[in-house]
Design a protein around this motif. Structure first.
Motif, PDB file in Angstrom:
ATOM      1  N   SER A  76       0.845  -1.190   0.000  1.00  0.00           N
ATOM      2  CA  SER A  76       0.000   0.000   0.000  1.00  0.00           C
ATOM      3  C   SER A  76       0.883   1.244   0.000  1.00  0.00           C
ATOM      4  O   SER A  76       2.084   1.165   0.205  1.00  0.00           O
ATOM      5  CB  SER A  76      -0.920   0.006   1.222  1.00  0.00           C
ATOM      6  N   ASP A  77       0.260   2.375  -0.188  1.00  0.00           N
ATOM      7  CA  ASP A  77       1.003   3.633  -0.168  1.00  0.00           C
ATOM      8  C   ASP A  77       1.285   4.101   1.255  1.00  0.00           C
ATOM      9  O   ASP A  77       1.867   5.142   1.471  1.00  0.00           O
ATOM     10  CB  ASP A  77       0.252   4.713  -0.947  1.00  0.00           C
ATOM     11  N   ARG A  78       0.883   3.312   2.237  1.00  0.00           N
ATOM     12  CA  ARG A  78       1.106   3.661   3.644  1.00  0.00           C
ATOM     13  C   ARG A  78       2.138   2.742   4.291  1.00  0.00           C
ATOM     14  O   ARG A  78       2.067   2.452   5.478  1.00  0.00           O
ATOM     15  CB  ARG A  78      -0.208   3.594   4.405  1.00  0.00           C
ATOM     16  N   GLU A  79       3.045   2.224   3.484  1.00  0.00           N
ATOM     17  CA  GLU A  79       4.124   1.352   3.955  1.00  0.00           C
ATOM     18  C   GLU A  79       3.598   0.089   4.633  1.00  0.00           C
ATOM     19  O   GLU A  79       4.210  -0.442   5.552  1.00  0.00           O
ATOM     20  CB  GLU A  79       5.078   2.106   4.881  1.00  0.00           C
ATOM     21  N   LEU A  80       2.467  -0.380   4.157  1.00  0.00           N
ATOM     22  CA  LEU A  80       1.871  -1.599   4.678  1.00  0.00           C
ATOM     23  C   LEU A  80       2.041  -2.690   3.636  1.00  0.00           C
ATOM     24  O   LEU A  80       1.773  -2.485   2.454  1.00  0.00           O
ATOM     25  CB  LEU A  80       0.384  -1.381   4.957  1.00  0.00           C
TER      26      LEU A  80
END
Length: 64
Positions: free
Chosen positions: A15-19
């Protein structure tokens, strides 16, 4: 060229949230995980409800 997944592969999502999430594609991995959560076999009533017409069998006690 399209790649066919091997049962030993994992699906990996970024994801774009470092997930990062990893999901195995091997059905036996999902069975082991479900049995860890349930910690028991299906009851006869559950078997009849969710697997009608199939002969009853152990669902978790025979998992390695």
């Amino acid at each position: 060229m399209r790649r066919v997944l091997d049962p030993t592969d994992d699906l990996v999502f970024f994801s774009d949230r470092e997930l990062v999430m990893r999901y195995p594609t091997d059905p036996s991995a999902w069975l082991r995980a479900a049995c860890e959560v349930a910690a028991r076999d299906l009851t006869r009533a559950e078997w009849d409800r969710y697997l009608p017409g199939r002969p009853y069998a152990a669902t978790c006690t025979d998992v390695d």
